[in-house]
Write a protein that holds these residues in place. Sequence first.
Motif, PDB file in Angstrom:
ATOM      1  N   ALA A  70      17.627  81.618  48.470  1.00 56.43           N
ATOM      2  CA  ALA A  70      16.465  80.732  48.344  1.00 56.43           C
ATOM      3  C   ALA A  70      16.733  79.452  49.118  1.00 56.43           C
ATOM      4  CB  ALA A  70      16.174  80.421  46.881  1.00 56.43           C
ATOM      5  N   VAL A  71      15.638  78.796  49.562  1.00 52.97           N
ATOM      6  CA  VAL A  71      15.798  77.629  50.423  1.00 52.97           C
ATOM      7  C   VAL A  71      14.612  76.694  50.231  1.00 52.97           C
ATOM      8  CG1 VAL A  71      14.620  78.781  52.350  1.00 52.97           C
ATOM      9  CG2 VAL A  71      16.191  76.895  52.836  1.00 52.97           C
ATOM     10  N   GLY A  72      14.854  75.429  50.480  1.00 50.55           N
ATOM     11  CA  GLY A  72      13.793  74.438  50.527  1.00 50.55           C
ATOM     12  C   GLY A  72      13.924  73.601  51.780  1.00 50.55           C
ATOM     13  N   GLY A  73      12.809  73.037  52.214  1.00 49.90           N
ATOM     14  CA  GLY A  73      12.825  72.161  53.378  1.00 49.90           C
ATOM     15  C   GLY A  73      12.437  70.748  52.995  1.00 49.90           C
ATOM     16  N   SER A  74      12.161  69.937  53.985  1.00 51.68           N
ATOM     17  CA  SER A  74      11.885  68.525  53.729  1.00 51.68           C
ATOM     18  C   SER A  74      10.388  68.240  53.784  1.00 51.68           C
ATOM     19  CB  SER A  74      12.624  67.637  54.731  1.00 51.68           C
ATOM     20  OG  SER A  74      12.181  67.913  56.043  1.00 51.68           O
ATOM     21  N   VAL A  82       9.605  73.660  39.919  1.00 52.88           N
ATOM     22  CA  VAL A  82      10.877  73.271  39.298  1.00 52.88           C
ATOM     23  C   VAL A  82      11.374  74.390  38.385  1.00 52.88           C
ATOM     24  CG1 VAL A  82      12.074  71.530  37.930  1.00 52.88           C
ATOM     25  CG2 VAL A  82      10.116  70.867  39.345  1.00 52.88           C
ATOM     26  N   GLU A  83      10.499  74.869  37.517  1.00 53.55           N
ATOM     27  CA  GLU A  83      10.870  75.897  36.541  1.00 53.55           C
ATOM     28  C   GLU A  83      11.414  77.138  37.227  1.00 53.55           C
ATOM     29  OE1 GLU A  83      10.721  79.325  34.025  1.00 53.55           O
ATOM     30  OE2 GLU A  83       9.511  79.056  35.841  1.00 53.55           O
ATOM     31  N   PHE A  84      10.752  77.577  38.281  1.00 52.13           N
ATOM     32  CA  PHE A  84      11.161  78.810  38.961  1.00 52.13           C
ATOM     33  C   PHE A  84      12.551  78.674  39.569  1.00 52.13           C
ATOM     34  CE2 PHE A  84      11.316  81.408  42.867  1.00 52.13           C
ATOM     35  CZ  PHE A  84      11.062  82.664  42.341  1.00 52.13           C
ATOM     36  N   PHE A  85      12.793  77.581  40.269  1.00 45.14           N
ATOM     37  CA  PHE A  85      14.068  77.439  40.970  1.00 45.14           C
ATOM     38  C   PHE A  85      15.199  77.045  40.033  1.00 45.14           C
ATOM     39  CE2 PHE A  85      11.088  77.227  44.543  1.00 45.14           C
ATOM     40  CZ  PHE A  85      11.658  78.196  45.351  1.00 45.14           C
ATOM     41  N   TRP A  86      14.905  76.401  38.928  1.00 43.75           N
ATOM     42  CA  TRP A  86      15.943  76.206  37.909  1.00 43.75           C
ATOM     43  C   TRP A  86      16.338  77.538  37.300  1.00 43.75           C
ATOM     44  CZ3 TRP A  86      14.493  71.301  34.550  1.00 43.75           C
ATOM     45  CH2 TRP A  86      14.706  70.147  35.327  1.00 43.75           C
ATOM     46  N   ARG A  87      15.354  78.356  37.005  1.00 43.48           N
ATOM     47  CA  ARG A  87      15.638  79.665  36.424  1.00 43.48           C
ATOM     48  C   ARG A  87      16.442  80.527  37.410  1.00 43.48           C
ATOM     49  NH1 ARG A  87      11.649  83.678  35.705  1.00 43.48           N
ATOM     50  NH2 ARG A  87      10.090  82.106  36.270  1.00 43.48           N
ATOM     51  N   ALA A  88      16.138  80.399  38.685  1.00 46.68           N
ATOM     52  CA  ALA A  88      16.895  81.143  39.693  1.00 46.68           C
ATOM     53  C   ALA A  88      18.366  80.738  39.696  1.00 46.68           C
ATOM     54  CB  ALA A  88      16.281  80.916  41.077  1.00 46.68           C
ATOM     55  N   GLN A  89      18.621  79.424  39.641  1.00 47.55           N
ATOM     56  CA  GLN A  89      20.011  78.961  39.648  1.00 47.55           C
ATOM     57  C   GLN A  89      20.745  79.373  38.384  1.00 47.55           C
ATOM     58  OE1 GLN A  89      20.308  74.743  41.589  1.00 47.55           O
ATOM     59  NE2 GLN A  89      18.168  75.071  41.026  1.00 47.55           N
ATOM     60  N   LEU A  90      20.061  79.312  37.251  1.00 46.22           N
ATOM     61  CA  LEU A  90      20.701  79.721  35.999  1.00 46.22           C
ATOM     62  C   LEU A  90      20.988  81.219  35.987  1.00 46.22           C
ATOM     63  CD1 LEU A  90      18.629  77.533  33.523  1.00 46.22           C
ATOM     64  CD2 LEU A  90      21.043  77.237  34.136  1.00 46.22           C
ATOM     65  N   ALA A  91      20.257  81.977  36.800  1.00 45.79           N
ATOM     66  CA  ALA A  91      20.499  83.418  36.917  1.00 45.79           C
ATOM     67  C   ALA A  91      21.573  83.730  37.963  1.00 45.79           C
ATOM     68  CB  ALA A  91      19.209  84.143  37.274  1.00 45.79           C
ATOM     69  N   GLY A  92      22.128  82.693  38.593  1.00 44.41           N
ATOM     70  CA  GLY A  92      23.227  82.889  39.525  1.00 44.41           C
ATOM     71  C   GLY A  92      22.871  82.854  40.992  1.00 44.41           C
ATOM     72  N   TYR A  93      21.606  82.526  41.332  1.00 40.82           N
ATOM     73  CA  TYR A  93      21.196  82.449  42.726  1.00 40.82           C
ATOM     74  C   TYR A  93      21.476  81.059  43.286  1.00 40.82           C
ATOM     75  CZ  TYR A  93      18.702  86.848  41.995  1.00 40.82           C
ATOM     76  OH  TYR A  93      18.374  88.153  41.715  1.00 40.82           O
ATOM     77  N   ARG A  94      21.941  81.029  44.526  1.00 41.56           N
ATOM     78  CA  ARG A  94      22.268  79.762  45.178  1.00 41.56           C
ATOM     79  C   ARG A  94      21.079  79.266  45.989  1.00 41.56           C
ATOM     80  NH1 ARG A  94      24.168  78.479  50.191  1.00 41.56           N
ATOM     81  NH2 ARG A  94      24.385  80.691  50.719  1.00 41.56           N
TER      82      ARG A  94
END
Length: 295
Positions: free
Chosen positions: A120-124, A186-198
């Motif tokens: 997963a990725v985000g930009g500016s 926010v919710e989606f990407f927090w859940r992704a990180q808690l599931a082990g995704y960088r």
Amino acid sequence: MNESVRPVSLVSVVMPARNAELTIATQLEALRRQTYPDLWELIVVENGSSDGTRALLRSWQQAMPQLRVVDAAEDCGVNVARNIGCRHAHGDVVLCCDADDMVAPGWMAGLVDVLRTSPAVGGSLERRLLNAQVALAARPPKEADALLDTFGFLPYPAGANCGFHKELWSHLGGFDESYRYGSDDVEFFWRAQLAGYRLAFSPHAVVHYRLRGETRAIARQLYRYGRSHPKLYRDFAGHGMPSSRPGDVARAWWRMLVHAPDLVGSADSRAAWTAQLALRVGRIVGSVRYRRCYL
């Protein structure tokens, strides 16, 4: 997810659109000017518009063969639209943008390059190009060299400038559709990180971000954002999201009290003061609604 280099055969861009007649042509033209050299498709999810958005999209389909329009008029909400778009996506990776912004020419290439090695990725977000001074006073530009970190917990990209492997979306069960406005990304990407995704950041993936232009619209948006924050706290306090600190809350209200004369000052100062009030009132309402104190 294996984070070795992964081929990307097709990119799917998902764009929710609701009453976007005045802005979506700018975004569509910006997408048509992308420097990305390989195959991509655009899925615009028409989310119950009452203006001329649908007719405009039909006209654009003639000039933009990679554009598909999906109807989602029966259930409005940005995460509803994103999920519908992802379900219709044929690509290995999904990029998300909004119908009222303007992606820079290298936006797609910047996100895809990072997604070859990251899930997963985000930009500016660049705020100056599309916005007047009143909007910038209410929501001042921030440094655009990292993912957002508003809550002192986990970073996250904005839903207006992000991408992920479709496999990640499927594994998480999609976006949480109970987040209809505010903190939906926010919710989606927090859940992704808690599931082990960088998560990774791409400085080359720039979106020119359009803010609300009138004080009333700015206040309405900030109120909705604030109302969603106690819901985030309800859902993630058990994972380590910190509570709002009483000292910070007191200082915020004190600053508003001290600057109350701004209400009879310039348009810029009125917009900035009103935006902060709307955010704080939204948090109070959300704290009552979700039975979690986050002020």
